[in-house]
Design an enzyme around this catalytic site. Structure first.
Site, mmCIF file in Angstrom:
data_model
loop_
_atom_site.group_PDB
_atom_site.id
_atom_site.type_symbol
_atom_site.label_atom_id
_atom_site.label_comp_id
_atom_site.label_asym_id
_atom_site.label_seq_id
_atom_site.Cartn_x
_atom_site.Cartn_y
_atom_site.Cartn_z
ATOM 1 N N GLY A 18 -3.071 2.937 1.721
ATOM 2 C CA GLY A 18 -2.741 1.524 1.823
ATOM 3 C C GLY A 18 -1.768 1.120 0.753
ATOM 4 N N GLY A 19 -1.532 -0.183 0.668
ATOM 5 C CA GLY A 19 -0.565 -0.688 -0.295
ATOM 6 C C GLY A 19 -1.000 -0.494 -1.732
ATOM 7 N N MET A 20 -2.298 -0.262 -1.937
ATOM 8 C CA MET A 20 -2.802 -0.059 -3.292
ATOM 9 C C MET A 20 -2.979 1.412 -3.616
ATOM 10 S SD MET A 20 -5.539 -3.148 -3.599
ATOM 11 C CE MET A 20 -5.102 -4.793 -3.065
ATOM 12 N N GLY A 21 -2.486 2.285 -2.752
ATOM 13 C CA GLY A 21 -2.525 3.697 -3.058
ATOM 14 C C GLY A 21 -3.231 4.523 -2.006
ATOM 15 N N VAL A 23 -6.240 7.145 -0.905
ATOM 16 C CA VAL A 23 -7.650 7.328 -1.264
ATOM 17 C C VAL A 23 -8.090 8.711 -0.781
ATOM 18 C CG1 VAL A 23 -9.985 6.398 -1.110
ATOM 19 C CG2 VAL A 23 -8.030 4.854 -0.981
ATOM 20 N N LYS A 38 -8.740 6.824 -5.906
ATOM 21 C CA LYS A 38 -7.558 6.091 -5.463
ATOM 22 C C LYS A 38 -6.406 6.434 -6.397
ATOM 23 C CE LYS A 38 -7.997 1.842 -4.001
ATOM 24 N NZ LYS A 38 -7.521 1.825 -2.603
ATOM 25 N N ASP A 131 -8.727 -9.789 -1.676
ATOM 26 C CA ASP A 131 -8.280 -9.000 -0.523
ATOM 27 C C ASP A 131 -9.469 -8.639 0.369
ATOM 28 O OD1 ASP A 131 -6.372 -7.774 1.077
ATOM 29 O OD2 ASP A 131 -6.592 -5.835 0.080
#
Length: 599
Positions: A18-21, A23, A38, A131
């Site tokens: 995802g946009g946060m990395g 996993v 992550k 989020d």
């Protein structure tokens, strides 16, 4: 990265991106446990100030400990890769569950309550999720709910006042599909209006997101859909919620909670997640004030201040036997609403031969007949047990303490001790109990019964000869379907007359009283419900389970009857408000046929 190591963590599988990395699943080789790792995107790692701020925020997040929060174990760096080590939560995401169809309230509300409890714990430590969405909620195989990625949006955004400071926390989470035209970004649909405008946000953004998630669970549809990110954000900012999508069984207090969570003006929105948690907890525990719901064909009545929740699920068998639970308001403390299925082989026999179901007064056991035998189902277990000596059993009923099950077998009345090895003969019946007989076990140790072709009889629970209690009057053919009132207040039963008129009657303190007269109707299986109603089956016109408002204190009818469950039969109720019935009407089981002498 599979097979590589980050410090003492061995990467074994990819879980998502995802946009946060990215996993990954990993094995902690020091502690011998599975974790989720992550790996942060390079664009965050390339900014030293942002990375330092992230590490400070991550330490705050690691201090958040709650049963419904997926925790952070540590922050690390290996060969230029910066990563978070998090609790690995098995199971499906809420997004995957919703994809299979909308959740009934009794399934959705406990999940929403768990989310609210997690948010409340985070907000108490000054942590805002920012989020929250179905993809960030996991349901473990045992049913526990875990919220993922707490506060990472804030942790990963730049410090206020720096270029791009309104980036991540105020924009949709990007995915690996972010460059594809027309792809709906998940987070955009769950952002609050102030987030969509790039304004400063606080914990009220989580309250908004909780409302959006609960709405989606209850309806199976996104509250603010759109074909593109721009369309979705425009919907968040301008489109009013379509409340007509909510199913009718959603309690008005839950609808009101949703309205307060989804106020576009944050100043008018619910301010504290604890207020939402209280409403949800009351709903799960059955403590909400129950609204007036008028059944089809029923007249409005000021005295009808209860809510019928008669929800049936299909069960194996041609006749689709069903169990439904929670009719009206049970006594406090109230248990949560639940529905369950009872698989029954040869389910058509339940409605056809009227051998149950009969639920024990304590709500734990259900007795029913199937394939010519009598069965017991422990609602705390997973299997049904055959009752010894129950071959050919008819009309099972329970002792007040739920320790004995009585039933007719031919011309004998027998009782079976729950947990015992064999049945005990109580009495020889005047005739077979038949398909319309029945009994009521009174607290004083008396059993009142009818065999379906004469009047009422009584016999001691210890055994003996039955004695006549009440004979049919002029024009009355027989009595059937006897059931006790609580505390030995009397018995209710059906009187069958030759001119095609059935009446529902009460016998108490040596006197009989007519409660209901319905010309042209066939009535069966009356039973008292702790909601303050006499339930019964009506099998001719508008077949189904009906409810007659009734005062146990005054032994009087207090309102007009109304339909509880259409196309249903053989209701039975426990003291805690549990309702059991068979899906399928007796009226539907009869048919005429024209045959010659040979058949």
């Amino acid at each position: 990265m599979i097979g590589t190591r980050l410090a003492h963590f061995e990467i074994t599988a990819k879980l998502g991106e995802g946009g946060m990395g990215e996993v990954w699943r990993a094995q902690d080789t020091r502690l011998g446990r599975q974790v989720a790792i992550k790996v942060l995107p390079e664009r965050f790692v390339a900014d030293p100030d942002r990375l330092a701020r992230f590490e400070r925020e991550a330490r705050v997040l690691a201090s958040l400990s709650h049963r419904n929060v997926a925790g952070i174990h540590e922050v690390g760096e290996e060969a230029g890769r910066h990563y978070l080590v998090m609790e690995l939560v098995e199971g499906e995401t809420l997004a995957e569950r919703i994809a299979r169809g909308r959740l009934p309230p009794e399934e959705a509300l406990p999940i929403a309550l768990a989310i609210a409890e997690a948010l409340e714990a985070a907000h108490a430590r000054g942590i805002v999720h920012r989020d929250l969405k179905p993809a960030n909620v996991k349901i473990e195989p045992g049913g526990r709910v875990k919220v993922l990625d707490f506060g990472l949006a804030k942790a990963l955004e730049p410090a206020p006042g720096t270029p791009g400071a309104t980036g991540l926390a105020h924009s949709p989470t990007l995915t690996y599909q972010a460059t594809q035209a027309g792809v709906l970004m998940g987070t955009a649909a769950y952002m609050s209006p102030e987030q969509a405008r790039g304004q400063e946000s606080d914990r009220r953004v989580d309250i908004w997101a909780l409302g959006v998630v609960l709405f989606e669970m209850l309806t199976g549809r996104m509250a603010f859909p759109g074909d593109t990110i721009s369309d979705t954000l425009a919907s968040v900012l301008k489109t009013e919620t379509d409340w007509k999508q909510l199913p009718p069984e959603v309690h008005p207090e839950i609808r009101r909670l949703l309205e307060r969570c989804l106020e576009k003006d944050p100043d008018r929105r619910l301010h504290d997640i604890a207020d939402a948690r209280i409403v949800l907890a009351d709903a799960v525990a059955g403590r909400l004030e129950e609204p007036v719901v008028l059944a089809a064909g029923a007249e409005a009545s000021a005295s009808r201040s209860w809510w019928v929740v008669a929800a049936a699920a299909a069960v194996a068998g041609a006749a689709a036997a069903a169990l439904a639970m929670w009719l009206a308001r049970p006594p406090d403390p109230s248990p949560p609403l639940r529905k369950l299925e009872l698989p029954v082989a040869g389910a058509g026999e339940l409605a056809a031969s009227r051998v149950g179901p009969a639920i024990s007064p304590d709500g734990r056991w259900v007795a029913y007949g199937s394939q010519g035998r009598l069965w017991l189902r422990d609602l705390e277990g997973v299997e049904s047990l055959e009752v010894p000596g129950g071959e050919g059993a008819e009309r099972p009923f329970w002792s007040p303490d739920s320790r004995w099950l009585a039933f007719g077998v031919g011309d004998r009345l027998v009782k079976f001790p729950i947990g015992g090895a064999g049945s005990v003969v109580v009495a020889k019946l005047p005739s077979s109990m038949s398909t319309v007989g029945g009994g009521g076990w009174m607290p004083a140790g008396r059993i009142v019964f009818a065999t379906g072709d004469k009047g009422l009889f009584e016999v001691s629970e210890k055994g003996g000869d039955p004695r006549p209690l009440l004979e049919p009057g002029e024009g009355e053919q027989d009595f059937h379907n006897v059931a006790p009132l609580p505390d030995g207040r009397g018995v209710i039963f059906v009187v069958h007359r030759g001119e095609g008129i059935d009446t529902l009657e009460l016998f108490a303190e040596g006197k009989r009283k007519q409660l209901l007269r319905l010309p042209g109707e066939t009535l069966y299986t009356p039973v008292y419900s702790p909601s303050g109603h006499v339930l019964y089956e009506r099998a001719t016109t508008v077949p189904g389970v009906w409810a007659l408002p009734f005062s146990l204190d005054d032994l009087e009818v207090t309102g007009e009857p109304f339909l509880v469950a259409a196309n249903a039969s053989v209701p039975a109720a426990a003291r805690d408000g549990t309702l059991v019935y068979v899906r399928g009407s007796s009226a539907a089981l009869s048919r005429l046929a024209w045959v010659d002498r040979s058949g």
